[in-house]
Design a protein around this motif. Structure first.
Motif, PDB file in Angstrom:
ATOM      1  N   UNK A 191       0.799  -1.273  -0.026  1.00  0.00           N
ATOM      2  CA  UNK A 191       0.062   0.012  -0.112  1.00  0.00           C
ATOM      3  C   UNK A 191       0.814   1.278  -0.012  1.00  0.00           C
ATOM      4  N   UNK A 192       1.992   1.301   0.899  1.00  0.00           N
ATOM      5  CA  UNK A 192       2.925   2.380   0.794  1.00  0.00           C
ATOM      6  C   UNK A 192       3.324   2.621  -0.483  1.00  0.00           C
ATOM      7  N   UNK A 193       3.938   1.635  -1.354  1.00  0.00           N
ATOM      8  CA  UNK A 193       4.413   1.765  -2.630  1.00  0.00           C
ATOM      9  C   UNK A 193       3.392   2.550  -3.552  1.00  0.00           C
ATOM     10  N   UNK A 194       2.303   1.930  -3.601  1.00  0.00           N
ATOM     11  CA  UNK A 194       1.142   2.084  -4.398  1.00  0.00           C
ATOM     12  C   UNK A 194       0.734   3.519  -4.319  1.00  0.00           C
ATOM     13  N   UNK A 195       0.699   4.148  -3.200  1.00  0.00           N
ATOM     14  CA  UNK A 195       0.489   5.629  -2.834  1.00  0.00           C
ATOM     15  C   UNK A 195       1.681   6.344  -2.696  1.00  0.00           C
TER      16      UNK A 195
END
Length: 387
Positions: A191-195
């Motif tokens: 999620x961190x990388x996606x956002x």
């Protein structure tokens, strides 16, 4: 009289709720304090001796802004060996005035007005005020005892908006003692990388895990370059008063934090840095001894709370128990105040750690077994009246 000179942002933040209860108990010998999170161990003699030698040798000057290179090299070696994290000592590690300054520097360096800083709740009390002072917006992610007070992907996704910029995490957690496994971190990292979020990971309790080994989110694939890892020597090395912490990360991010550090603290105290070097080189045995003592106390306190009718999540790290007081019908602040006044036990009301802390109290087991046993007896008597 002079209130007009104080900025609205300073006026709007509340004093530390932890310190408030600590101050209430200070000076009263009859009060058993389970409040302040500080090891009850003295810094080891060999560490103090190393500083005395340095002082006698006249080592009283400034160090480089980023800290003694010798210390940064020791930190790099320690993090690689202990937590599988690789940093270049020359430009990816900076030494700070405790881990608290590192948190402040990171939030000051990376918040622009209106940025949303995601913080699991309950969490350490300093994150939200520092965010507010830097014109950011704190967004709490609720956790629960039923899920071990872990950060979950489902809860994280629900709070992300286009304004989300930083995920602030602290595992093992103050106040709950929660830890995250590699498997727990995997969906969070995705999620961190996606956002495109930056992670600030406060790992001051990393060495104090009891049934598992600490896993840094920075150790996951693709996370090292987007994570600032913060830690220090206060908790695991019994060095609270020495004020030595550190921040590690991508060299551009550390350089940004260093700019602020240069104009404010300038450098961490040289004797504290010398003490930290000695601790990393020769302090592991004492660190493990403290950990064994904390583990014994942890088991006593948690089982004691459960036996007297206070449900208590099993803390797997740090040195705090976080029992629920919901069955008393009291708010956490009322419970803590009555506990202090009626039976002389100081604990911190859970609401100071965010909305997710209401209905709980935080009790530090950085106290002797004798004091913990006496505190449990007093709390048991208190509970008999309340239930």
């Amino acid at each position: 009289m002079h209130n007009e000179w104080i900025t609205s942002r300073v006026r709007e933040i509340a004093p530390s709720g932890i310190r408030a209860f600590f101050d209430l108990s200070t000076g009263n010998q009859d009060i058993i304090s389970l409040g302040v999170g500080e090891p009850d161990f003295v810094t080891p003699e060999h560490v103090r001796a190393a500083c005395i030698r340095a002082l006698n040798n006249g080592e009283t000057m400034y160090t480089p802004n980023s800290g003694l290179l010798e210390l940064r090299e020791e930190i790099a070696s320690y993090l690689h060996t202990s937590f599988n994290l690789r940093y270049e000592p020359s430009n990816e590690i900076m030494v700070t005035v405790g881990s608290s300054e590192a948190v402040d520097l990171a939030l000051r360096a990376f918040i622009t007005p209106g940025d949303e800083i995601i913080v699991p709740s309950p969490s350490y009390i300093a994150y939200s005020p520092i965010t507010h002072l830097n014109c950011g917006v704190t967004v709490e992610v609720q956790s629960s005892a039923e899920q071990g007070f872990k950060l979950t992907a489902e809860a994280l996704r629900q709070v992300i908006t286009p304004r989300s910029k930083i995920l602030m995490v602290n595992f093992p957690t103050n106040p709950t003692g929660a830890v995250m496994t590699y498997e727990d971190w995997l969906p969070i990292a995705q999620i961190v990388k996606e956002n495109n979020l930056l992670v600030i990971s406060d790992e001051i309790y990393a060495e104090l895990t009891y049934d598992s080994h600490h896993v840094s989110i920075a150790s996951l694939p693709g996370m090292l370059e987007r994570t600032i890892v913060i830690s220090g020597f206060s908790k695991a090395f019994a060095m609270t008063g020495w004020r030595v912490g550190y921040a590690c990360g991508d060299q551009e991010l550390i350089a940004a934090m260093l700019k602020i550090h240069q104009y404010t603290a300038m450098c961490a105290p040289i004797l504290g840095q010398i003490a930290a070097i000695e601790s990393l080189r020769n302090g592991m045995e004492h660190k493990e001894h403290m950990k064994r003592c904390f583990d014994e106390r942890r088991k006593l306190l948690v089982s004691g709370f459960r036996s007297i009718g206070l449900p208590c999540h099993e803390p797997e790290g740090a040195f705090y128990a976080f029992p629920s007081i919901a069955n008393t019908g009291l708010k956490s602040e009322d419970f803590a105040l009555q506990l202090l006044k009626e039976v002389g036990v100081a604990a911190v009301p859970g609401h100071v750690f965010g909305a997710g802390g209401e209905g709980y109290i935080r009790c530090s087991y950085a106290a002797s077994l004798q004091k913990l046993a006496e505190a449990l007896e007093r709390i048991e008597g208190f509970m008999k009246v309340k239930l």
